[in-house]
Design an enzyme around this catalytic site. Structure first.
Site, PDB file in Angstrom:
ATOM      1  N   HIS A  17     -34.664  -5.949 -15.087  1.00  0.00           N
ATOM      2  CA  HIS A  17     -33.661  -6.274 -13.720  1.00  0.00           C
ATOM      3  C   HIS A  17     -32.409  -5.661 -13.893  1.00  0.00           C
ATOM      4  O   HIS A  17     -31.602  -5.861 -14.723  1.00  0.00           O
ATOM      5  CB  HIS A  17     -33.933  -7.803 -13.442  1.00  0.00           C
ATOM      6  CG  HIS A  17     -32.762  -7.819 -12.304  1.00  0.00           C
ATOM      7  ND1 HIS A  17     -33.116  -7.258 -10.957  1.00  0.00           N
ATOM      8  CD2 HIS A  17     -32.073  -8.878 -12.012  1.00  0.00           C
ATOM      9  CE1 HIS A  17     -32.103  -7.842 -10.429  1.00  0.00           C
ATOM     10  NE2 HIS A  17     -31.399  -9.020 -11.063  1.00  0.00           N
ATOM     11  N   CYS A  40     -34.868 -12.336  -8.206  1.00  0.00           N
ATOM     12  CA  CYS A  40     -34.921 -11.122  -8.885  1.00  0.00           C
ATOM     13  C   CYS A  40     -36.304 -10.885  -9.927  1.00  0.00           C
ATOM     14  O   CYS A  40     -36.387  -9.963 -10.227  1.00  0.00           O
ATOM     15  CB  CYS A  40     -33.743 -10.920  -9.611  1.00  0.00           C
ATOM     16  SG  CYS A  40     -32.532 -11.275  -8.591  1.00  0.00           S
ATOM     17  N   ASN A  61     -27.369  -4.386  -7.574  1.00  0.00           N
ATOM     18  CA  ASN A  61     -28.307  -5.456  -7.887  1.00  0.00           C
ATOM     19  C   ASN A  61     -29.259  -5.314  -6.486  1.00  0.00           C
ATOM     20  O   ASN A  61     -28.711  -5.864  -5.770  1.00  0.00           O
ATOM     21  CB  ASN A  61     -27.819  -6.760  -8.477  1.00  0.00           C
ATOM     22  CG  ASN A  61     -28.767  -7.740  -8.748  1.00  0.00           C
ATOM     23  OD1 ASN A  61     -30.110  -7.558  -8.082  1.00  0.00           O
ATOM     24  ND2 ASN A  61     -28.343  -8.991  -9.396  1.00  0.00           N
TER      25      ASN A  61
HETATM   26  O1  UT7 Z   1     -29.939 -10.868 -10.079  1.00  0.00           O
HETATM   27  C1  UT7 Z   1     -28.958 -12.082 -10.204  1.00  0.00           C
HETATM   28  C2  UT7 Z   1     -28.630 -12.641 -11.375  1.00  0.00           C
HETATM   29  N1  UT7 Z   1     -27.029 -12.232 -11.411  1.00  0.00           N
HETATM   30  C3  UT7 Z   1     -26.370 -11.901 -12.322  1.00  0.00           C
HETATM   31  O2  UT7 Z   1     -26.879 -11.436 -13.257  1.00  0.00           O
HETATM   32  C4  UT7 Z   1     -24.797 -12.168 -12.256  1.00  0.00           C
HETATM   33  C5  UT7 Z   1     -24.367 -12.315 -13.753  1.00  0.00           C
HETATM   34  N2  UT7 Z   1     -23.072 -12.500 -14.010  1.00  0.00           N
HETATM   35  C6  UT7 Z   1     -22.193 -11.403 -13.672  1.00  0.00           C
HETATM   36  O3  UT7 Z   1     -22.371 -10.280 -13.479  1.00  0.00           O
HETATM   37  C7  UT7 Z   1     -20.702 -11.509 -14.103  1.00  0.00           C
HETATM   38  O4  UT7 Z   1     -20.468 -13.012 -14.482  1.00  0.00           O
HETATM   39  C8  UT7 Z   1     -19.649 -11.236 -12.850  1.00  0.00           C
HETATM   40  C9  UT7 Z   1     -19.868  -9.632 -12.764  1.00  0.00           C
HETATM   41  C10 UT7 Z   1     -20.140 -11.928 -11.632  1.00  0.00           C
HETATM   42  C11 UT7 Z   1     -18.278 -11.597 -13.146  1.00  0.00           C
HETATM   43  O5  UT7 Z   1     -17.681 -10.984 -14.381  1.00  0.00           O
HETATM   44  P1  UT7 Z   1     -17.261 -12.182 -15.346  1.00  0.00           P
HETATM   45  O6  UT7 Z   1     -16.863 -10.973 -16.621  1.00  0.00           O
HETATM   46  O7  UT7 Z   1     -18.019 -13.195 -15.855  1.00  0.00           O
HETATM   47  O8  UT7 Z   1     -15.815 -12.657 -14.914  1.00  0.00           O
HETATM   48  P2  UT7 Z   1     -15.353 -13.869 -14.639  1.00  0.00           P
HETATM   49  O9  UT7 Z   1     -16.326 -14.676 -13.699  1.00  0.00           O
HETATM   50  O10 UT7 Z   1     -15.344 -14.657 -15.946  1.00  0.00           O
HETATM   51  O11 UT7 Z   1     -13.915 -13.610 -14.246  1.00  0.00           O
HETATM   52  C12 UT7 Z   1     -12.988 -13.267 -14.785  1.00  0.00           C
HETATM   53  C13 UT7 Z   1     -11.745 -13.007 -13.999  1.00  0.00           C
HETATM   54  C14 UT7 Z   1     -11.310 -13.974 -13.194  1.00  0.00           C
HETATM   55  O12 UT7 Z   1      -9.840 -14.290 -12.906  1.00  0.00           O
HETATM   56  P3  UT7 Z   1      -9.130 -15.155 -14.045  1.00  0.00           P
HETATM   57  O13 UT7 Z   1      -9.528 -16.585 -13.629  1.00  0.00           O
HETATM   58  O14 UT7 Z   1      -9.425 -14.782 -15.338  1.00  0.00           O
HETATM   59  O15 UT7 Z   1      -7.559 -14.846 -13.603  1.00  0.00           O
HETATM   60  C15 UT7 Z   1     -12.124 -13.739 -11.840  1.00  0.00           C
HETATM   61  O16 UT7 Z   1     -11.407 -14.626 -10.805  1.00  0.00           O
HETATM   62  O17 UT7 Z   1     -12.192 -11.876 -13.056  1.00  0.00           O
HETATM   63  C16 UT7 Z   1     -11.660 -12.353 -11.610  1.00  0.00           C
HETATM   64  N3  UT7 Z   1     -12.629 -11.836 -10.802  1.00  0.00           N
HETATM   65  C17 UT7 Z   1     -12.276 -10.619 -10.520  1.00  0.00           C
HETATM   66  N4  UT7 Z   1     -11.465  -9.703 -10.537  1.00  0.00           N
HETATM   67  C18 UT7 Z   1     -11.377  -8.606  -9.841  1.00  0.00           C
HETATM   68  C19 UT7 Z   1     -13.760 -11.996 -10.569  1.00  0.00           C
HETATM   69  N5  UT7 Z   1     -14.257 -11.125  -9.662  1.00  0.00           N
HETATM   70  C20 UT7 Z   1     -13.526 -10.106  -9.527  1.00  0.00           C
HETATM   71  C21 UT7 Z   1     -13.639  -8.997  -8.754  1.00  0.00           C
HETATM   72  N6  UT7 Z   1     -12.359  -8.199  -9.059  1.00  0.00           N
HETATM   73  N7  UT7 Z   1     -14.529  -8.634  -8.011  1.00  0.00           N
END
Ligand code: UT7
Length: 313
Positions: free
Chosen positions: A238, A114, A268
């Site tokens: 980005h 990226c 993205n």
């Molecule tokens: O360009 C490349 C660089 N990449 C990035 O910049 C990505 C950076 N990371 C992110 O944007 C975020 O970490 C994500 C959007 C991928 C995830 O968001 P988050 O707020 O960090 O969520 P998390 O991984 O902490 O998950 C929180 C909860 C979890 O459930 P529990 O364990 O609390 O029950 C996940 O299983 O949200 C759940 N979860 C979802 N729920 C509904 C994860 N993905 C989803 C989803 N829909 N799509």
């Protein structure tokens, strides 16, 4: 690293290309355990475009940039394609684009995930200083081919698209005022895709590191340019996650109305994301000659790159 006291890079044209097919959050609700509300509130994304190939999108974006610049292929000395999703291991996708656009000069792919387009901007400046006259710099990605569509942690984020600029060697105003390039391969495991495989990402940790490296890199580029954040007319980061953008803006001390955010409609798009945002800003009349623009990329590697450019057209 990164002091550029007398640059000669002038952007004289820009253009973009997006596939027709739109995948909304509601579409993803039907195949994944997710909701529109979750995706929108956690990422800022409403929909993304899917389809085409990296070369076909790159050709369309490159053609649009050349038309706006008023140049034909015989006036271009190099096609520099920033991508992490080339259509083939061999040849470089840039070669296919070069041929289709009738470019007389060379062609090469650059992969810094990226961060690729910002690395490409700095490389462009170097090529122009080395004697080339005009470069077609493209960011083009088909992330949909790398996504595991059963993984709700990544399938919601990525989209396809391309955008390009024509950069010209110039003694006039404009140019690359300062930059910063970086890499920390000890974090390479955070975001990977094996050859023939799909994206695996430790989202939370990427998020945490992304805010830190973006802010530090942007500040180093500003320092090398001899500028402060208040000198920046538009910040073009980005487009990874709206919450990352908000955190970075707060820490950098720049308001979100001086920051480009097109995540809602394209998601993205990796190396295409910064040139897409830049093209949309230019289309929307948000850039004027003399404006200082800060671009900052980060991603797999981890890699990061920032540049301050003076808009000239
Ligand atoms: O360009 C490349 C660089 N990449 C990035 O910049 C990505 C950076 N990371 C992110 O944007 C975020 O970490 C994500 C959007 C991928 C995830 O968001 P988050 O707020 O960090 O969520 P998390 O991984 O902490 O998950 C929180 C909860 C979890 O459930 P529990 O364990 O609390 O029950 C996940 O299983 O949200 C759940 N979860 C979802 N729920 C509904 C994860 N993905 C989803 C989803 N829909 N799509």
């Amino acid at each position: 690293m990164g002091d550029v006291p007398s640059s000669h890079t002038r952007i004289i044209g820009w253009g973009s290309a997006l596939p027709d097919k739109v995948i909304t959050n509601a579409d993803l609700e039907r195949t994944l355990d997710t909701t529109d509300e979750w995706i929108l509130s956690r990422t800022g994304i409403r929909e993304r475009r899917i389809g085409g190939t990296t070369t076909s999108l790159g050709i369309a974006a490159g053609r649009a940039a050349m038309e706006r610049a008023g140049v034909t292929g015989d006036a271009i000395d190099l096609v520099l394609l920033c991508t992490s999703t080339p259509d083939a291991a061999l040849p470089a996708s840039a070669n296919v684009i070069q041929h289709e656009l009738g470019v007389r000069g060379g062609a090469v792919d650059l992969n810094a995930a990226c961060s690729g387009f910002v690395y490409g901007l700095v490389a462009t400046d170097g090529f122009l200083r080395a004697g080339l006259r005009r470069i077609l710099l493209i960011g083009s990605e088909t992330m949909s081919r790398l996504v595991d569509w059963d993984d709700r942690g990544t399938a919601i984020l990525f989209g396809d698209g391309a955008a390009a600029v024509v950069a010209e060697r110039s003694e006039g105003p404009g140019g690359l005022l300062g930059f910063d390039l970086g890499s920390d391969g000890s974090m390479s495991h955070l975001l990977t895709a094996e050859v023939g495989g799909t994206i695996r990402m430790e989202g939370q940790e990427v998020f945490r590191q992304a805010v830190r490296v973006m802010v530090e890199s942007a500040q180093r580029a500003l320092h090398h340019a001899g500028l402060g954040i208040d000198d920046i007319a538009l910040f073009v980061p980005h487009q990874a996650n709206a919450r990352i953008l908000t955190s970075a803006c707060t820490r950098l001390g720049i308001s979100e109305d001086r920051t480009m955010n097109n995540l809602a409609n394209v998601g993205n798009t990796s190396a295409a994301s910064i040139p897409l945002a830049l093209s949309m800003a230019a289309e929307a009349g948000r850039l004027a000659p003399g404006d200082r623009v800060l671009v900052t990329g980060f991603g797999a590697g981890m890699s990061w790159a920032s540049a301050v450019i003076e808009w000239a057209t």
